[in-house]
Design a protein around this motif. Structure first.
Motif, PDB file in Angstrom:
ATOM      1  N   ALA A   1       2.049  -4.939   4.376  1.00 44.01           N
ATOM      2  CA  ALA A   1       1.818  -4.144   3.170  1.00 44.01           C
ATOM      3  C   ALA A   1       1.248  -2.783   3.539  1.00 44.01           C
ATOM      4  N   GLY A   2       1.840  -1.724   2.951  1.00 44.96           N
ATOM      5  CA  GLY A   2       1.367  -0.372   3.168  1.00 44.96           C
ATOM      6  C   GLY A   2       1.863   0.277   4.447  1.00 44.96           C
ATOM      7  N   LYS A   3       2.696  -0.426   5.216  1.00 46.70           N
ATOM      8  CA  LYS A   3       3.221   0.112   6.472  1.00 46.70           C
ATOM      9  C   LYS A   3       4.746   0.078   6.442  1.00 46.70           C
ATOM     10  N   PRO A   4       5.398   0.895   7.269  1.00 48.33           N
ATOM     11  CA  PRO A   4       6.861   0.843   7.322  1.00 48.33           C
ATOM     12  C   PRO A   4       7.342  -0.464   7.960  1.00 48.33           C
ATOM     13  N   ALA A   5       8.540  -0.894   7.581  1.00 47.99           N
ATOM     14  CA  ALA A   5       9.134  -2.093   8.165  1.00 47.99           C
ATOM     15  C   ALA A   5       9.482  -1.832   9.630  1.00 47.99           C
ATOM     16  N   ARG A   6       9.387  -2.863  10.429  1.00 48.21           N
ATOM     17  CA  ARG A   6       9.687  -2.801  11.864  1.00 48.21           C
ATOM     18  C   ARG A   6      10.945  -3.617  12.135  1.00 48.21           C
ATOM     19  N   LEU A   7      11.934  -3.006  12.788  1.00 49.20           N
ATOM     20  CA  LEU A   7      13.164  -3.708  13.152  1.00 49.20           C
ATOM     21  C   LEU A   7      12.892  -4.594  14.364  1.00 49.20           C
ATOM     22  N   LEU A   8      13.285  -5.851  14.281  1.00 48.65           N
ATOM     23  CA  LEU A   8      13.047  -6.818  15.344  1.00 48.65           C
ATOM     24  C   LEU A   8      14.358  -7.285  15.954  1.00 48.65           C
ATOM     25  N   SER A   9      14.323  -7.600  17.248  1.00 51.03           N
ATOM     26  CA  SER A   9      15.481  -8.196  17.917  1.00 51.03           C
ATOM     27  C   SER A   9      14.971  -9.183  18.966  1.00 51.03           C
TER      28      SER A   9
ATOM     29  N   GLU B   1      -5.049 -13.142  10.354  1.00 50.27           N
ATOM     30  CA  GLU B   1      -5.471 -13.730   9.086  1.00 50.27           C
ATOM     31  C   GLU B   1      -5.655 -12.649   8.025  1.00 50.27           C
ATOM     32  N   GLY B   2      -5.144 -12.932   6.821  1.00 50.72           N
ATOM     33  CA  GLY B   2      -5.364 -12.052   5.684  1.00 50.72           C
ATOM     34  C   GLY B   2      -4.425 -10.867   5.578  1.00 50.72           C
ATOM     35  N   ILE B   3      -3.482 -10.704   6.495  1.00 48.69           N
ATOM     36  CA  ILE B   3      -2.545  -9.583   6.461  1.00 48.69           C
ATOM     37  C   ILE B   3      -1.340  -9.939   5.581  1.00 48.69           C
ATOM     38  N   LYS B   4      -1.139  -9.186   4.523  1.00 49.69           N
ATOM     39  CA  LYS B   4       0.003  -9.406   3.628  1.00 49.69           C
ATOM     40  C   LYS B   4       1.256  -8.871   4.320  1.00 49.69           C
ATOM     41  N   HIS B   5       2.299  -9.710   4.411  1.00 51.00           N
ATOM     42  CA  HIS B   5       3.502  -9.344   5.148  1.00 51.00           C
ATOM     43  C   HIS B   5       4.705 -10.170   4.692  1.00 51.00           C
ATOM     44  N   TRP B   6       5.875  -9.802   5.197  1.00 55.98           N
ATOM     45  CA  TRP B   6       7.101 -10.580   5.016  1.00 55.98           C
ATOM     46  C   TRP B   6       7.971 -10.381   6.249  1.00 55.98           C
ATOM     47  N   HIS B   7       8.962 -11.258   6.421  1.00 56.19           N
ATOM     48  CA  HIS B   7       9.927 -11.112   7.506  1.00 56.19           C
ATOM     49  C   HIS B   7      11.242 -11.743   7.095  1.00 56.19           C
ATOM     50  N   GLY B   8      12.329 -11.245   7.681  1.00 59.79           N
ATOM     51  CA  GLY B   8      13.643 -11.780   7.360  1.00 59.79           C
ATOM     52  C   GLY B   8      14.743 -11.017   8.070  1.00 59.79           C
ATOM     53  N   ALA B   9      15.967 -11.430   7.796  1.00 63.08           N
ATOM     54  CA  ALA B   9      17.143 -10.869   8.457  1.00 63.08           C
ATOM     55  C   ALA B   9      17.497  -9.488   7.918  1.00 63.08           C
TER      56      ALA B   9
END
Length: 138
Positions: A82-90, A99-107
């Motif tokens: 939350a509040g940061k740019p998305a990071r591309l993962l490979s 702990e406590g960091i709001k986040h998401w991940h997906g394809a």
């Protein structure tokens, strides 16, 4: 079926897993879950192989009383706090989520995405990543 999709399904070291119906309410799109280690006795972490179809992502969430580590094994995906740019993962990328960091991940929109999720503690599931915000990502 695309060549990469076939490879994910046939060559996944930890197995594709079953359609993730247990957590489907917290995902946009289809994912597959293969549990590898369940917290019990003196082992206090869960380890799961999670496979996301193209465009699939989980809701924003927070981990309590612990952390999460993602070990990316195949494909292309996104991780965002939350509040940061998305990071591309490979494949080969590692993400440590405190702990406590709001986040998401997906394809990504065009690729399957696979990772091992090592999780200690409990997850609090929050709102879905909006289609509008997801569409802005490469």
């Amino acid at each position: 079926m695309a060549e990469f999709e076939q490879a994910v399904k046939e060559n996944n070291l930890f197995g594709l897993g079953n359609l993730n119906t247990a957590y489907a309410q917290y995902f946009t799109g289809a994912s597959y879950l293969q549990g590898l280690v369940q917290a019990q006795n003196e082992v206090d972490v869960n380890v799961a192989n999670v496979n996301f179809e193209p465009g699939c992502r989980n809701n924003w969430h927070v981990h309590h009383d612990g952390f999460q580590i993602l070990l990316v094994t195949a494909g292309k995906g996104w991780y965002q706090e939350a509040g940061k740019p998305a990071r591309l993962l490979s494949a080969g990328d590692v993400v440590i989520i405190h702990e406590g960091i709001k986040h998401w991940h997906g394809a990504t929109k065009a690729s399957w995405f696979s990772h091992l999720a090592i999780t200690k503690g409990t997850s609090e599931w929050l709102e879905a990543v909006t289609a509008e915000d997801y569409a802005k990502l490469g």
